[in-house]
Each structure stands twice: as structure tokens, then as C-alpha cells.
Scaffold this motif. Structure first.
Motif, mmCIF file in Angstrom:
data_model
loop_
_atom_site.group_PDB
_atom_site.id
_atom_site.type_symbol
_atom_site.label_atom_id
_atom_site.label_comp_id
_atom_site.label_asym_id
_atom_site.label_seq_id
_atom_site.Cartn_x
_atom_site.Cartn_y
_atom_site.Cartn_z
ATOM 1 N N LEU A 73 0.822 -1.200 0.000
ATOM 2 C CA LEU A 73 0.000 0.000 0.000
ATOM 3 C C LEU A 73 0.864 1.261 0.000
ATOM 4 N N ALA A 74 1.963 1.222 0.725
ATOM 5 C CA ALA A 74 2.879 2.365 0.797
ATOM 6 C C ALA A 74 4.237 1.857 1.252
ATOM 7 N N THR A 75 5.301 2.550 0.851
ATOM 8 C CA THR A 75 6.652 2.136 1.213
ATOM 9 C C THR A 75 7.321 3.188 2.090
ATOM 10 N N LYS A 76 8.346 2.754 2.801
ATOM 11 C CA LYS A 76 9.141 3.666 3.622
ATOM 12 C C LYS A 76 9.732 4.766 2.759
ATOM 13 N N ALA A 77 10.217 4.412 1.588
ATOM 14 C CA ALA A 77 10.836 5.402 0.693
ATOM 15 C C ALA A 77 9.822 6.455 0.268
ATOM 16 N N GLU A 78 8.594 6.028 -0.064
ATOM 17 C CA GLU A 78 7.553 6.984 -0.448
ATOM 18 C C GLU A 78 7.198 7.909 0.709
ATOM 19 N N PHE A 79 7.077 7.329 1.894
ATOM 20 C CA PHE A 79 6.747 8.138 3.067
ATOM 21 C C PHE A 79 7.865 9.134 3.369
ATOM 22 N N LYS A 84 10.083 14.674 3.578
ATOM 23 C CA LYS A 84 11.142 15.643 3.309
ATOM 24 C C LYS A 84 10.662 16.738 2.350
ATOM 25 N N SER A 85 9.711 16.386 1.497
ATOM 26 C CA SER A 85 9.153 17.387 0.592
ATOM 27 C C SER A 85 8.295 18.388 1.354
ATOM 28 N N LYS A 86 7.547 17.884 2.332
ATOM 29 C CA LYS A 86 6.645 18.743 3.092
ATOM 30 C C LYS A 86 7.388 19.558 4.142
ATOM 31 N N ILE A 87 8.415 18.948 4.742
ATOM 32 C CA ILE A 87 9.167 19.618 5.819
ATOM 33 C C ILE A 87 10.620 19.710 5.374
ATOM 34 N N SER A 128 -2.357 9.543 -2.811
ATOM 35 C CA SER A 128 -1.562 10.611 -3.443
ATOM 36 C C SER A 128 -0.093 10.553 -3.063
ATOM 37 N N LYS A 129 0.231 9.762 -2.025
ATOM 38 C CA LYS A 129 1.611 9.641 -1.513
ATOM 39 C C LYS A 129 2.135 10.986 -1.015
ATOM 40 N N GLN A 130 1.233 11.759 -0.408
ATOM 41 C CA GLN A 130 1.599 13.087 0.081
ATOM 42 C C GLN A 130 1.290 13.223 1.571
ATOM 43 N N ILE A 131 2.090 14.066 2.236
ATOM 44 C CA ILE A 131 1.763 14.500 3.583
ATOM 45 C C ILE A 131 0.746 15.628 3.444
ATOM 46 N N THR A 132 -0.434 15.436 3.994
ATOM 47 C CA THR A 132 -1.495 16.426 3.800
ATOM 48 C C THR A 132 -1.602 17.431 4.939
#
Length: 723
Positions: A73-79, A84-87, A128-132
């Protein structure tokens, strides 16, 4: 006396197998862990479950839609990329996918992460693989509590700070005296179910918090030996019968900065428990327990003024009253709540309204409620884990709020941890028992039948470790009517024609249970190690231990150790009835309350027990802390006979066998004064006793030093009992 024995054989492989090493007594539980699904839970508003991959690098989903086939469903790398993109103004080291996640919607979950500059609570979208969303607080902060409007309350040493969504930091308290402690969960020494010191109201606009004043409690020194010149680290340790801390509850309004102290009244020497906000935010509920711990008033207070409104109900007992749970309000009904109490015999649930009227008894037989899992989708039923089989098993139950009717949703004997899907149609059921390492299934809630088996773990020892035979035994206490649960582990390569030495492993105190119908019967790896070395290893949960109801426990009142020892001696009678037991070679080992029991048995039954190892032992209850000690023993002033009778300082003269006492030099729970005074009493009585300190450990010896400890204990038994 009748004895009922339930026997199961754990069979090792006929392939080349060996015994556990001393290192594996500590590291083995991870090395030989049964196959499982780590951090599994239902995905919100779906018929899917999620868990971590075996290497913890991804979040895996199994769904009814695809036949419960695993997919990533989701990976450590994606998270990590999203984080890092958000913060971008902080640095992160993400070693695994987050273990602790809380699904908020079908596609988003919340979790906490730490950077180098700040701590963060983030919301992640798996599609979306994004921090919202992100909220943060200072890296030095501890015990953070998050409000619904994203205010964060956290502790900086003994003071409270609030970080608002805009990033403003509000200093709620500024007490320079370290003996004034605000917002901490370490209040009343965490008795009475206390696991937090701050509570947000439902809107996040007001914060309730404990203010603990322990200026009147004497400093107690713990010596730190690691400095060039040893120094004292002072702690506050109120001993039985002495001056205690004073605690109040304060309400802080974020918008106005106003503080209101709840008027909990006199005497100040009382316990504030079960703190619960009314969903409306107009009132707060507090259990007021007297210092004697035999009279509870459950009170309602006005938040705006702090004034007392009314007492909803009271509990009074000749022994003790022990509140353990905050209220659980019925969703969408702010006038009704669930209250848990063992006052009527077993910890069970009761439905009340906020005027204090009992609406429904939700208890079922003699089932002890262990974990309330929450309401079903209609908010008309509650799911919970409760005990069966005289406390040995854990099963999933569901009770209807209106009718009080209870149904048992899991039935296979063993220890279940289970949860119900959002739509209330399926159960994620995980269980083990003495012969079943781990099974995970999806059950249909209507017929309680397995739809799909997700995990059926093989015996992780097969072909590697030759396990001994393990049995459950049921004995009868000296009252002639109370069943006692025991566990018997046979020596490795058992030969019924031989006689073997015995190690009794004991705890015996409240809120603990050593014998369970789960994998290995609840036995620890050190128990198995000693059995493989040629010992009969026996454990009995005496009266006073957990999960059997109030009457089972309260026989210890004012005389800790007396009835517990009487039960343990029934275990010795059972052992001596076995032809393979060497009655001249019986030893005992226990830690904490078990250390108290070990020393008690070694001195009160010195002709039976030849060897003992007592870790962190209580020696005299007058040296123990107020909250726990006075519940069971009352004060030394009120119960001088009980304190005199149970003191082991008076029994040192009766010691005959070889006793090793182990203590952590930094122990803030059972302070070293206990064992030091016992050693002094032994010296004065001319009795030889062995003593070993772990200089840098507190109440328990952890890490790799625990391997050293188990090696020492095993060597001690080998030297003085096995030869």
C-alpha cells in the motif's frame, strides 16, 4: 484435595536440535518469534487490513475485494520522500515504515515522527503519496497530547507548553521549583490506572492537567556511581504512613489564558483519578479516593468556576476500592457513559447517565473485562476482550447497550486479540494457546466462522530447539474451594524413573498473571532454559494475582504474603506427590513482589526451600511507597501487627538455605534500603547470604546485562541445588 491436570505435549523435531543458550534467554523471544503480521489493524471504512512487511519497509494491505491477497500500500521510501518534501527545514532518519499509525479516513492515517529540530504529527495519504497536514512541537518536549483543533500540549521538564497551529508557543506554567510538577503522567506513582497528566476537551479549547505538589515529601537519595565523584540523584518517595504528595486538577483556557482550579476539597491528602471531560465541555468528572483507599466518590464539577456540582455515585469497601478506568462516553450521546469497576466482584461495565443514574449492568457471568475495544458502527454495541476459563483465556465479546445481551464472538480456547471492522461484519482474530504458536483469521461476525486464514504459524522451534513438555495444572487453595492455575515444565530428556531438582518461579502479587493459555503457556525463555538444564520448573498463580476477580485478590488485605504462601505450599504438596521430584532439592526464584515471595518462602518454610534467588525484593512494607502499599496493608500506624507479621527483617534468623539477593542500585520502585536492611539483619543473626548489585539499573535489569543476570541465577541454582 482434588487435582485436575490438563496436559499438552510440545514436541520438538527428531532432527538435530539443541537447547537454548544463555543469550537466547533474553534474545530468543525475537529469534524464535512465531510468524505474524506486525502492527495489523483494520483500514477505516473498508473491508481491508493493513500491517508492516516482514522487513518493516512497507505497509501491506489485505482486502476482501482481492481475496485477502497481500499487496503493498505504501513504502518507507515513499513516506520519507513525502516527509522531506513537506518539511524541508528539518532532517529525518527514517529506518522503518512507521509502526504506530492511526487511520483517520479510508486513505489517510496519522503518525508521529521526530526530526533533529522538532517532533511532528503528520497525516499521510496512501493514494496521493503526500503528507497532507503537519503539526509540530519542540524536540525537547515530552508526553504530547494533541487536540482536535491541532493544539498540542507538551511538557518541558515540570512545566506545560502549548503549541498552536500557527506555531505560537504558550507557557502555561512556569514553576521553578522542581517539586511542583505540572501535567505529568507520574502522579500518585501511576497507580489507579493513571497513564496521563493532561486532557483536552472535545473542542481543544481547554486543557485539564494535574498539578502535583511534592514539596512536603522528603528527598530520597539514589547514588549515581558513574561520576568521577559519586553523586546523589534525589527522588520523591513517600513511604507508607508518611507524608504524601498533594494533587489538584487545573483547567486552562487557551484563548483567555485563565486558570481554574477544581474545588476537590479537603483533605488534600487524597487521590484524584478517572479524570474525564463531559463531551459538552461544561463539566469534568473526577474520582475522589480517600488516602485510606476504601471510599470513592465520583464527582461532577463545573469547569467555568471549578465548583462541585454533585456526587454521581460512591463505592465503599472494608478492604479497598481501586478505580482503574476513565469514563467512555457513548458516541453522539453526551448524557451517557460507560463506567468500569470490580466493586461487585469482577471488573465489568455499567451504563450510567450524567446525573448518576445506573441505566444498565453490562456485565456477563464472571468475565473480567480486560480491554474495551470501542463501539460498533451503530454505537449501540460495545466490543471488548474478557477472561474465560478461570482467567486462563481471553475472548472477544460484544454487548448490546439497550438489552444488556452479551455474545461471545471468538470461541477457540486461548488468548485472543481481536478487532471488528468498521461496518461491524468481520473480525480480525489473532490467537495462540499452549500448542498453537499464532493464528490470524478473518471471521464472519454473524456465524463466528473463519472466512479466511491469514497466518497459521508453524512451531518456530522445530528442528532448532528441543522443547520440554509443558502442562497446565489446576490445584485447590487451602480454603478448599478456590481453583488455582499452575504451569509445570518437565526437564529436558525427561526420564520418569529419575528424580529432578525443582525451580519454582513466583510472582504472586496483584495485577500480574504468569500462567496463561497462550503460546508456551506464558512461560519465559529462562523457564525453558532451566528445564532444559534438568530442572522441574513450576509456577502457580496464587490468590492475590490478576484476572480472577476482587475476592480472589482481597484475601491478601493487611497480611501480604500470608495467603499467597499458603497457596504456594499447595503447589509444593503437588510437586512432592510426583515420583520424579527430588523433595530435598526445591528452590525458588522471583523478582519484585516475587522477590518478596521468594524471601518469605525461604524464611517461613526454610525446611522446604534449599535455594532462593530474590530480585528487587520488598523486605518490609513500611519501606514501600504509599499508594500501592497502603492499599493492601493500610498504614503501619493502623496495622502494626500486619507489618510486624510480614516483615522479613524479623525472619532473617530463620534462614537456612542459600539465598542470593539481587538489586538494581538505581531502583526507584523497591528502593535498595529493603535489601540492605535485610543483609544487615542476616549479619546480626549470623546467617550467610549472598548479595549482588547491578550498579546502573533501576527496578529491572535490562539489555545485555540481563544475560549476565540469568547466567548468575542459573549458576547459583546449579552450584547449590543441582549438585
Amino acid at each position: 484435595m482434588k487435582k485436575y491436570i490438563l496436559s499438552f505435549l510440545l514436541v520438538g523435531s527428531f532432527a538435530v536440535a539443541q537447547n537454548l543458550t544463555i543469550e537466547e534467554t533474553v534474545l530468543g523471544p525475537r529469534k524464535y518469534a512465531p510468524t505474524t503480521q506486525t502492527a495489523q489493524q483494520w483500514r477505516k471504512d473498508s473491508k481491508s487490513i493493513t500491517y508492516l512487511s516482514t522487513d518493516f519497509s512497507s505497509l501491506v494491505e489485505k482486502s476482501a475485494a482481492n481475496g485477502w491477497t497481500a499487496s503493498t500500500l505504501a513504502t518507507k521510501a515513499e513516506f520519507e520522500t513525502a516527509l522531506k518534501s513537506k518539511i524541508s527545514n528539518d532532517e529525518f532518519t527514517i529506518r522503518t515504515f512507521p509502526f504506530s499509525i492511526n487511520w483517520k479516513t479510508v486513505n489517510t492515517f496519522e503518525t508521529e515522527v521526530a526530526g533533529k529540530k522538532n517532533n511532528y504529527k503528520v497525516t499521510y495519504d496512501v493514494v496521493s503519496k503526500q503528507i497532507t497536514s503537519v503539526i509540530s512541537y519542540a524536540i525537547e518536549g515530552s508526553q504530547a497530547k494533541f487536540a482536535s483543533n491541532n493544539n498540542i500540549a507538551w511538557l518541558q521538564d515540570n512545566n506545560i507548553r502549548i503549541t498552536t497551529p500557527s506555531g505560537q508557543v504558550i507557557e502555561v506554567t512556569n514553576d521553578e521549583n522542581k517539586a511542583i510538577v505540572n501535567g505529568s503522567d507520574y502522579v500518585h506513582r501511576q497507580e489507579f490506572g493513571i497513564d496521563r497528566g493532561m486532557w483536552w476537551n472535545e473542542k481543544g479549547t481547554q486543557l485539564a492537567y494535574y498539578r502535583k505538589d511534592e514539596t512536603m515529601v522528603a528527598n530520597y537519595p539514589l547514588t549515581n556511581w558513574n561520576e568521577r565523584e559519586a553523586i546523589n540523584k534525589d527522588i520523591k518517595y513517600p513511604m507508607a504512613g508518611m507524608t504524601s504528595e498533594n494533587v489538584t486538577l487545573v483547567i486552562y483556557d487557551v484563548a483567555s489564558g485563565k486558570k481554574v482550579t477544581i474545588q476537590t476539597g479537603e483533605p488534600k491528602d487524597q487521590y484524584l483519578t478517572m479524570v474525564s471531560w463531559e463531551p459538552t465541555g461544561k463539566h469534568i468528572f473526577i474520582g475522589i479516593l480517600n488516602r485510606e483507599q476504601n471510599f470513592l466518590k465520583f464527582n461532577k464539577y463545573d469547569v467555568a468556576t471549578g465548583a462541585f456540582v454533585k456526587t454521581l455515585f460512591m463505592e465503599k469497601a472494608a478492604t479497598w476500592v481501586e478505580p482503574q478506568h476513565a469514563l467512555t462516553f457513548v458516541p453522539n450521546n453526551p448524557t451517557q457513559f460507560i463506567y468500569q469497576t470490580d466493586f461487585f466482584g469482577f471488573n465489568q461495565m455499567y451504563l450510567y447517565n450524567t446525573d448518576g443514574k445506573l441505566l444498565k449492568n453490562l456485565g456477563f457471568n464472571d468475565v473480567v473485562v480486560k480491554d474495551v475495544l470501542g463501539f460498533d458502527a451503530t454505537n449501540t454495541k460495545i466490543n471488548y476482550i474478557g477472561t474465560t476459563n478461570n482467567g486462563l483465556d481471553r475472548q472477544l465479546f460484544q454487548v448490546d447497550l439497550k438489552s444488556g445481551k452479551t455474545i461471545q464472538l471468538t470461541t477457540v480456547p486461548g488468548t485472543h486479540t481481536a478487532s471488528v471492522s468498521s461496518d461491524g461484519t468481520m473480525i480480525l482474530d489473532q490467537y495462540s494457546n499452549l500448542t498453537t504458536p499464532n493464528e490470524i483469521s478473518i471471521l464472519n461476525i454473524k456465524n463466528k466462522m473463519a472466512n479466511t486464514s491469514l497466518v497459521k504459524a508453524e512451531n518456530p522451534f522445530t528442528g532448532k530447539i528441543d522443547l520440554p513438555k509443558i502442562e497446565f495444572v489446576t490445584l485447590t487453595s487451602p480454603d478448599g474451594k478456590t481453583p488455582l492455575n499452575g504451569r509445570l515444565i518437565y526437564p529436558g530428556n525427561f526420564d520418569a524413573t529419575k528424580k529432578y531438582p525443582v525451580m519454582v518461579y513466583v510472582y504472586g502479587g496483584s495485577h500480574a498473571q504468569l500462567v496463561n493459555n497462550r503460546w508456551l503457556g506464558g512461560a519465559g525463555f529462562f523457564d525453558i532454559y532451566m528445564a532444559q538444564k534438568g530442572y522441574v520448573v513450576f509456577t502457580l498463580d496464587n490468590r492475590g494475582s490478576d484476572s480472577r476477580g476482587k475476592k480472589f485478590c482481597e484475601v491478601t488485605h493487611r497480611n501480604l504474603g500470608v495467603n499467597e504462601m499458603a497457596d504456594q505450599m499447595k503447589g509444593i504438596e503437588f510437586l512432592k506427590s510426583k515420583s520424579f521430584v527430588d523433595a530435598d532439592k526445591i528452590g525458588v526464584f522471583g523478582w519484585s513482589y516475587g522477590g518478596f515471595m521468594t524471601t518469605s518462602l525461604m524464611t517461613n518454610h526454610s525446611d522446604v526451600f534449599k535455594v532462593g534467588v530474590a530480585g528487587g525484593p520488598v523486605i518490609d512494607w513500611k519501606y514501600y511507597e504509599i499508594m500501592y502499599g497502603e492499599r493492601y496493608m493500610d498504614t503501619p500506624q493502623e496495622n502494626p501487627e500486619g507489618y510486624e507479621k510480614t516483615s522479613l527483617l524479623n525472619k532473617a534468623k530463620d534462614l537456612k538455605g542459600r539465598l542470593l539477593v539481587i538489586h538494581g542500585a538505581q531502583d526507584p520502585v523497591v528502593v535498595q534500603q529493603h535489601s540492605m536492611n535485610f543483609i544487615e539483619a542476616c549479619i546480626k543473626a549470623g546467617k550467610q547470604v549472598d548479595y549482588f548489585l547491578y550498579p546502573n539499573h533501576e527496578h529491572n535489569v535490562g539489555g545485555r546485562d540481563r544475560i549476565h543476570m540469568y547466567a548468575k541465577i542459573a549458576d547459583y541454582f546449579d552450584l547449590h541445588l543441582k549438585k
